[in-house]
Design a protein around this motif. Structure first.
Motif, mmCIF file in Angstrom:
data_model
loop_
_atom_site.group_PDB
_atom_site.id
_atom_site.type_symbol
_atom_site.label_atom_id
_atom_site.label_comp_id
_atom_site.label_asym_id
_atom_site.label_seq_id
_atom_site.Cartn_x
_atom_site.Cartn_y
_atom_site.Cartn_z
ATOM 1 N N GLU A 154 -32.362 21.922 22.286
ATOM 2 C CA GLU A 154 -31.016 21.420 22.563
ATOM 3 C C GLU A 154 -30.420 20.715 21.348
ATOM 4 O O GLU A 154 -29.235 20.896 21.024
ATOM 5 N N GLN A 155 -31.221 19.912 20.667
ATOM 6 C CA GLN A 155 -30.701 19.179 19.513
ATOM 7 C C GLN A 155 -30.327 20.120 18.378
ATOM 8 O O GLN A 155 -29.289 19.943 17.722
ATOM 9 N N LYS B 182 -29.337 23.216 18.600
ATOM 10 C CA LYS B 182 -28.114 23.938 18.955
ATOM 11 C C LYS B 182 -26.887 23.017 18.860
ATOM 12 O O LYS B 182 -25.865 23.391 18.283
ATOM 13 N N VAL B 183 -27.006 21.808 19.390
ATOM 14 C CA VAL B 183 -25.879 20.870 19.357
ATOM 15 C C VAL B 183 -25.514 20.494 17.928
ATOM 16 O O VAL B 183 -24.336 20.547 17.523
ATOM 17 N N GLN B 184 -26.506 20.084 17.147
ATOM 18 C CA GLN B 184 -26.226 19.599 15.797
ATOM 19 C C GLN B 184 -25.629 20.684 14.911
ATOM 20 O O GLN B 184 -24.695 20.413 14.139
ATOM 21 N N GLU C 137 -24.071 23.584 15.933
ATOM 22 C CA GLU C 137 -22.775 24.072 16.417
ATOM 23 C C GLU C 137 -21.676 23.046 16.180
ATOM 24 O O GLU C 137 -20.517 23.417 16.009
ATOM 25 N N GLN C 138 -22.014 21.767 16.149
ATOM 26 C CA GLN C 138 -21.027 20.754 15.779
ATOM 27 C C GLN C 138 -20.509 20.964 14.357
ATOM 28 O O GLN C 138 -19.380 20.592 14.039
ATOM 29 N N LYS C 139 -21.336 21.562 13.521
ATOM 30 C CA LYS C 139 -20.940 21.857 12.137
ATOM 31 C C LYS C 139 -20.304 23.234 12.000
ATOM 32 O O LYS C 139 -19.990 23.666 10.889
ATOM 33 N N GLY C 140 -20.119 23.919 13.116
ATOM 34 C CA GLY C 140 -19.416 25.195 13.098
ATOM 35 C C GLY C 140 -20.287 26.420 12.930
ATOM 36 O O GLY C 140 -19.764 27.536 12.760
ATOM 37 N N THR D 178 -25.178 29.520 16.586
ATOM 38 C CA THR D 178 -26.623 29.305 16.568
ATOM 39 C C THR D 178 -27.274 29.932 17.788
ATOM 40 O O THR D 178 -26.789 29.770 18.909
ATOM 41 N N LYS E 146 -31.570 12.238 11.857
ATOM 42 C CA LYS E 146 -30.282 12.817 11.439
ATOM 43 C C LYS E 146 -30.373 13.420 10.040
ATOM 44 O O LYS E 146 -29.688 14.409 9.733
#
Length: 343
Positions: A52-53, A55-57, A59-62, A65, A332
């Motif tokens: 989950e992390q 994919k989230v991290q 996709e937040q950057k565009g 994934t 991070k």
């Protein structure tokens, strides 16, 4: 015709109607920028949290994934990642290691991010790691022990960060005056690994004696602590508790959100699994860590927590973790370094 149109608009949803093998063939062909390989679908809550992390991290950057299971060796992605988890080892045989390294090294860019490295047992595994790892574009590991195990076989550039699961936030549930408990099944549950290798991996001498002592310790801890409730992180955890412990058990659910809320709702936590310790630290709970293998020792030390071998004498005292904010910054850093390397 409507079904065909739906499948074109929603290829991932349509793929779910296919058998597992066919699903992964379809997913490999759905356009994506990055493929991330890991053990995300095995039923382990900690591994699901890693997926989950990532994919989230990303996709937040565009970045489009896709997550792939641990046996995947190919995808359409030019950028390929081994994403977290104790993936670099051959303790269960070299076949898994071959698949992981083939996947990450077959694209245009390859990265190992936030991984654990239990070490390389066989000559074949050491040779394979020494050839592939120095060629990767970036390697970050979750602890110093992992870095040392890579440096023992090759000169790859390795950065110590922290497990990406530290990036979750405490859901801040109302507490219930209960003590959360997590024990994992112990030595005997792995039928595909020899006793000699298992002894080396866990660092114990007599497996049968250690297992019996571990179970007795688990029972004594549950008898001594206030208002215990068992929080499973895998289906096998729940079966272990049903067999050996006479305490309430929250039924296993394959949900990171639900499991993290359960940990947040207790006053303190007995943590055996690696990610049960991380979940408890995220929620700033007083913790009693039981270090069944070195990776648990590593994160307990970074949290300034006393820990105990689960088959030895255990002092039932709970300590509040330190350095959680720093470990979250280190977690991070996995993605900061990754984005920098990809761009």
């Amino acid at each position: 015709m409507e079904s065909i149109k739906y499948a074109i608009r929603n290829p991932l949803a349509a793929a779910k109607a296919l058998p597992n093998a066919a699903q992964y063939r379809v997913k490999r062909r759905i356009p994506h920028d990055i493929g991330v390989q890991g053990s995300y679908d095995t039923g382990n809550i900690g591994d699901r949290a890693l997926g989950e992390q990532f994919k989230v991290q990303l996709e937040q950057k565009g970045y489009r994934t896709k997550l792939f299971r641990r046996g995947t060796t190919a995808s359409n992605a030019s950028k390929r990642i081994l994403g977290g988890g104790g993936v670099l080892h051959d303790w269960y045989g070299v076949a898994h290691l071959k698949k992981r390294l083939k996947y990450v090294s077959s694209g245009e860019e390859g990265y190992a991010i936030g991984v654990g490295v239990p070490g390389f047992h066989s000559k074949e595994a050491r040779s394979l790691a020494s050839r592939v790892l120095p060629e990767l574009d970036l390697i970050t590991v979750r602890d110093q022990w992992s870095k040392s195990n890579i440096e023992a076989v090759c000169d790859a550039d390795v950065t110590v960060t922290a497990c990406p699961v530290f990036l979750y936030d405490d859901p801040q549930e109302t507490t219930s005056s209960r003590t959360g408990v997590n024990f994992r099944p112990y030595f005997g549950e792995k039928d595909d690994i020899s006793n000699d290798v298992l002894k080396q991996y866990f660092g114990y001498t007599e497996l049968e004696d250690a297992t019996e002592r571990y179970i007795r310790n688990a029972q004594q801890i549950c008898e001594s602590i206030e208002n215990p409730v068992f929080i499973p992180f895998t289906p096998k955890d729940e079966k272990f508790a049903q067999k050996h412990l006479d305490i309430p058990i929250w039924p296993y659910e394959f949900s990171v959100e639900k499991t993290l809320k359960r940990v947040s709702s207790v006053d303190r936590m007995v943590a055996t699994r690696y990610h049960s310790l991380i979940f408890a630290a995220i929620c700033r709970k007083p913790i009693l860590p039981l270090a069944y293998e070195p990776k648990v020792e590593q994160v307990a030390e970074r949290l300034d927590l006393p820990y105990y071998k689960p088959h030895k004498d255990i002092e039932i005292e709970f300590s509040t973790p330190s350095n959680v904010d720093q470990l979250q910054r280190n977690a991070k850093k996995n993605f900061d370094l990754l984005i920098q390397a990809m761009e």
